[in-house]
Scaffold this motif. Structure first.
Motif, PDB file in Angstrom:
ATOM      1  N   PRO A  58      27.785  36.583  28.867  1.00  0.00           N
ATOM      2  CA  PRO A  58      28.414  37.072  30.572  1.00  0.00           C
ATOM      3  C   PRO A  58      30.318  36.898  30.441  1.00  0.00           C
ATOM      4  O   PRO A  58      30.628  36.111  30.281  1.00  0.00           O
ATOM      5  N   ARG A  59      30.416  38.248  31.045  1.00  0.00           N
ATOM      6  CA  ARG A  59      31.830  38.414  31.638  1.00  0.00           C
ATOM      7  C   ARG A  59      31.826  38.186  33.145  1.00  0.00           C
ATOM      8  O   ARG A  59      32.447  38.082  33.725  1.00  0.00           O
ATOM      9  N   ASP A 117      22.268  37.301  37.192  1.00  0.00           N
ATOM     10  CA  ASP A 117      20.897  38.210  36.777  1.00  0.00           C
ATOM     11  C   ASP A 117      20.622  37.524  35.560  1.00  0.00           C
ATOM     12  O   ASP A 117      19.185  38.199  35.349  1.00  0.00           O
ATOM     13  N   ASN A 118      21.172  37.048  34.349  1.00  0.00           N
ATOM     14  CA  ASN A 118      20.799  37.053  33.032  1.00  0.00           C
ATOM     15  C   ASN A 118      18.637  37.638  32.576  1.00  0.00           C
ATOM     16  O   ASN A 118      17.858  37.701  32.457  1.00  0.00           O
ATOM     17  N   LYS A 119      19.539  39.363  32.689  1.00  0.00           N
ATOM     18  CA  LYS A 119      18.655  40.107  31.665  1.00  0.00           C
ATOM     19  C   LYS A 119      18.367  39.861  30.365  1.00  0.00           C
ATOM     20  O   LYS A 119      17.563  40.093  30.135  1.00  0.00           O
ATOM     21  N   ALA A 120      19.230  39.184  29.794  1.00  0.00           N
ATOM     22  CA  ALA A 120      19.142  38.412  28.123  1.00  0.00           C
ATOM     23  C   ALA A 120      18.106  37.412  28.049  1.00  0.00           C
ATOM     24  O   ALA A 120      17.529  36.537  26.785  1.00  0.00           O
ATOM     25  N   GLN A 122      17.456  30.823  42.968  1.00  0.00           N
ATOM     26  CA  GLN A 122      16.473  31.680  42.347  1.00  0.00           C
ATOM     27  C   GLN A 122      16.803  31.882  41.629  1.00  0.00           C
ATOM     28  O   GLN A 122      15.763  32.155  40.566  1.00  0.00           O
ATOM     29  N   LYS A 123      17.726  32.598  41.457  1.00  0.00           N
ATOM     30  CA  LYS A 123      17.588  33.652  39.690  1.00  0.00           C
ATOM     31  C   LYS A 123      17.608  32.509  39.125  1.00  0.00           C
ATOM     32  O   LYS A 123      16.935  32.729  37.118  1.00  0.00           O
TER      33      LYS A 123
END
Length: 334
Positions: A145-146, A153-156, A191-192
């Protein structure tokens, strides 16, 4: 002096032993409360202890108490019963709490002309500084992440380990880092983060150890942590994810307790911490930036620098810390 085949009368022998014991015990002992990694086999504490004892004609006893928050909690709990002369390992985020507790006296040490930062305080003397960051293994993560938003958000679905802000200075630093970036939306960010958190540890050592065992993709540490791997093992796998929003700064400090029976000796110890040889120890074994300008090991040139420093002032921290901790605790408990 060497005695051979000499028999002393019992009374004289006892007096000889007592006098020698008294001579040994006459050396003053300076007791320093600090954090675990400072006195670990890879930390700077042992070399600092040996170096100071060589010049002070004293004994230096370093007591490891976990993390910086634990040091503050311990000294507040002990109050005037404490044996500590110096506390080492609190940081800029704990200062107002420590000052309100009234646990230190002014150090009376002049601000060095070659100070490497804009930070100075009359009660707590800085000795090194750094920036909190998330560390990852470049052999596992090819597209880190940059931004903090990208990590949160951590979509990976990266797995994360960090430290408890109630017991750990890095954990507290992350609390302020998130609040600094997200403001009123901090609860949503927590929470995320909670959705992908493996565990929240009591201190840094446990968290980093679990990360090295492969328990998570990212661990909260410092932007300079890869320096340790480069210098100790010539290992370039580990890197810090450097974020566009900036990184929260930590300044580590030492102070003289108001209960110290050795204030002048304690003051000498603090001055010793500012010498170039000790400052090199903080760079080479604490893997933090020294507080005075000295040449850095080459490994520091092999890591990505932090471009933007974030920080709340001490008054903002004092006024809001409890509420922010409650917000974090409430959010991750859901």
């Amino acid at each position: 002096m060497f005695f051979k085949n000499v028999l002393l009368p019992l009374g004289l022998f006892a007096l000889f032993v007592v006098n020698n014991a008294n001579a040994t015990s006459e050396k003053p002992t300076l007791i320093v409360y600090s954090y675990n990694s400072f006195i670990s086999e890879w930390g700077p504490g042992q070399a600092i202890e040996k170096g100071f004892e060589a010049q002070c004609d004293c004994q230096l006893e370093i007591v490891a108490l976990g993390d910086g928050v634990a040091v503050l909690n311990r000294i507040r709990l002990e109050g005037n019963r404490t044996n500590a002369d110096v506390i080492l390992g609190l940081d800029n985020n704990l200062l107002d709490q420590a000052k309100q507790a009234g646990i230190v006296i002014p150090h009376q040490i002049s601000k060095p002309n070659n100070l490497n930062t804009d930070w100075w305080d009359s009660n707590f003397m800085p000795y090194d500084f750094g920036y909190f960051a998330f560390i990852y293994d470049q052999q596992k993560i090819s597209n880190p992440p940059r931004t903090m938003h990208e990590l949160v958000d951590n979509k990976a679905n990266w797995k994360i380990i960090y430290q408890d802000p109630r017991t750990s200075t890095p954990g507290l630093g992350l609390l302020f880092w998130i609040k600094n970036i997200y403001g009123d939306d901090a609860a949503s960010a927590w929470q995320k983060i909670a959705n992908n958190t493996v565990t929240v540890t009591k201190g840094w050592s446990e968290a980093y150890g679990l990360f090295l065992k492969g328990e998570a993709d990212f661990v909260l540490s410092y932007s300079t942590s890869p320096v340790a791997h480069i210098m100790n093992n010539n290992d370039h796998r580990y890197a810090a994810a450097i974020f566009d929003e900036g990184h929260y700064r930590q300044v580590e400090v030492a102070g003289i307790t108001k209960y110290s029976q050795q204030p002048e000796l304690a003051r000498s110890f603090l001055r010793y911490l500012l010498t170039p040889e000790v400052q090199r120890q903080f760079a080479e074994k604490n893997f933090m930036y020294p507080i005075i300008n000295i040449p850095l090991p080459d490994a520091f040139q092999q890591i990505r620098p932090v471009d933007k420093a974030l920080e709340f002032d001490a008054k903002q921290v004092e006024q809001n810390q409890k509420a922010w901790v409650r917000e974090w605790k409430s959010t991750i408990s859901k």
